[in-house]
Write a protein that holds these residues in place. Structure first.
Motif, PDB file in Angstrom:
ATOM      1  N   ASP A  51     -35.077  10.294 -47.677  1.00 31.88           N
ATOM      2  CA  ASP A  51     -35.753  11.249 -48.566  1.00 31.88           C
ATOM      3  C   ASP A  51     -35.007  11.389 -49.888  1.00 31.88           C
ATOM      4  N   PHE A  54     -35.590   8.361 -51.979  1.00 32.58           N
ATOM      5  CA  PHE A  54     -36.908   8.411 -52.621  1.00 32.58           C
ATOM      6  C   PHE A  54     -36.882   9.375 -53.799  1.00 32.58           C
ATOM      7  N   MET A 154     -40.568  17.557 -51.192  1.00 39.93           N
ATOM      8  CA  MET A 154     -39.810  16.654 -50.319  1.00 39.93           C
ATOM      9  C   MET A 154     -39.510  17.337 -48.995  1.00 39.93           C
ATOM     10  N   CYS A 185     -42.916  13.635 -49.637  1.00 39.68           N
ATOM     11  CA  CYS A 185     -42.468  12.845 -48.492  1.00 39.68           C
ATOM     12  C   CYS A 185     -42.382  13.755 -47.284  1.00 39.68           C
ATOM     13  N   THR A 237     -48.561   4.855 -50.598  1.00 37.19           N
ATOM     14  CA  THR A 237     -47.795   5.615 -49.606  1.00 37.19           C
ATOM     15  C   THR A 237     -47.169   4.635 -48.617  1.00 37.19           C
ATOM     16  N   VAL A 240     -40.313   5.676 -46.413  1.00 36.05           N
ATOM     17  CA  VAL A 240     -39.446   6.049 -47.549  1.00 36.05           C
ATOM     18  C   VAL A 240     -38.615   4.909 -48.139  1.00 36.05           C
ATOM     19  N   ALA A 258     -43.587   8.402 -48.008  1.00 35.83           N
ATOM     20  CA  ALA A 258     -43.428   8.932 -49.353  1.00 35.83           C
ATOM     21  C   ALA A 258     -44.546   8.399 -50.235  1.00 35.83           C
TER      22      ALA A 258
END
Ligand SMILES: C[S@@+](CC[C@H](N)C(=O)[O-])C[C@H]1O[C@@H](n2cnc3c(N)ncnc32)[C@H](O)[C@@H]1O
Length: 264
Positions: A51, A54, A154, A185, A237, A240, A258
């Motif tokens: 995460d 990203f 996130m 995400c 999409t 991640v 994500a």
């Protein structure tokens, strides 16, 4: 700002997340849940790191390729490496960032981390993110909402039932200027072997019984709905680590998706 005391008797999502990221802003109750879930489903620590990766890539892309220098970080979490304002302002010192969260420990840390003068380029808003009017009114003291803003969500929309999460993304997006972006995400029910899926389900049960904020994993199709009516940035999409990885980076699929999309 409120002065809600930090409750150390019940695990909180921000603190468990901080624990998985290797931080120290957590309590025994958070570490116990974090360990139990991670023992069952070791991918969670990698997911937390994915995460952040990203976040770094999306912020960099937004500034360098899309010219967006205003960020509204909803569900800020505890400060850790690569906070949005640090990533953004390392590229563009003029980038403006507003963080939103209502967790008492997050609020306390934000007080020390960020200037809260109303004119500073990084500001914190202590609010329930469902109070969109309050969030946007406060954000407007730092961000020019007539200009494009990147809304980042996130690991946050999973805390809401799907309909509510979709509604929130829609309401925030409608309030932003054309040319704005939305980054999301969250956990998805994908890329899991049967054993993994069973362990993940058990991990979610432990989470539901022990953490103050519920968390819902959803299907990829449900996740994709966050971007309905928006223009997805390539590669769409994806898991991640697959979102615009660097040439030397190892890519693997994880049940964490994500996406970044533009309001046109
Ligand atoms: C899993 S953490 C993720 C933090 C951060 N976005 C990250 O990626 O590291 C989710 C965050 O959402 C915040 N949050 C959950 N529900 C909220 C609500 N109703 N209003 C404001 N913040 C909320 C939690 O306090 C927590 O800090």
């Amino acid at each position: 700002m409120t002065d809600t005391p930090v409750d150390t008797t019940v695990a909180h999502t921000s603190r468990v997340w901080n624990y998985w990221l290797g931080g120290t802003d957590n309590y025994p109750v958070d570490r116990e849940v974090g360990d139990r879930v991670r023992d069952l489903f070791p991918q969670v620590a990698e997911i937390a790191r994915g995460d952040r990766l990203f976040l770094r890539r999306a912020v960099t892309h937004l500034i360098q390729r899309e010219g967006v220098t205003q960020f509204l970080v909803v569900g800020a979490g505890l400060p850790t490496a690569d906070n949005t304002h640090e990533v953004a302002q390392a590229i563009d010192p003029g980038a403006r960032v507003v963080y939103v969260d209502n967790d008492p420990l997050v609020v306390a840390h934000a007080r020390t981390l960020l200037a809260d003068t109303g004119t500073a380029p990084a500001r914190f808003v202590d609010a329930d993110l469902r109070d969109v009017h309050k969030v946007l009114e406060a954000a407007a003291r730092t961000l020019d909402l007539d200009q494009p803003v990147a809304l980042t969500l996130m690991g946050t929309m999973g805390h809401f039932e799907l309909d509510e999460a979709l509604r929130l993304v829609r309401v925030y997006t409608e309030a932003l200027a054309p040319g704005s972006f939305v980054a999301v995400c969250d956990g998805v029910l994908a890329h899991m072997e049967v054993d993994d899926a069973e362990r993940a389900a058990e991990g979610m049960r432990i989470w539901a019984e022990n953490v103050a904020q519920p968390y819902h994993m959803r299907t990829v199709e449900e996740f994709d709905r966050f971007f309905d009516g928006l223009e997805l940035v390539e590669p769409g999409t994806v898991s991640v680590f697959r979102w615009r990885p660097g040439p030397a980076e190892t890519v693997r699929d994880l049940p964490q998706y994500a996406g970044l999309a533009k309001k046109v």
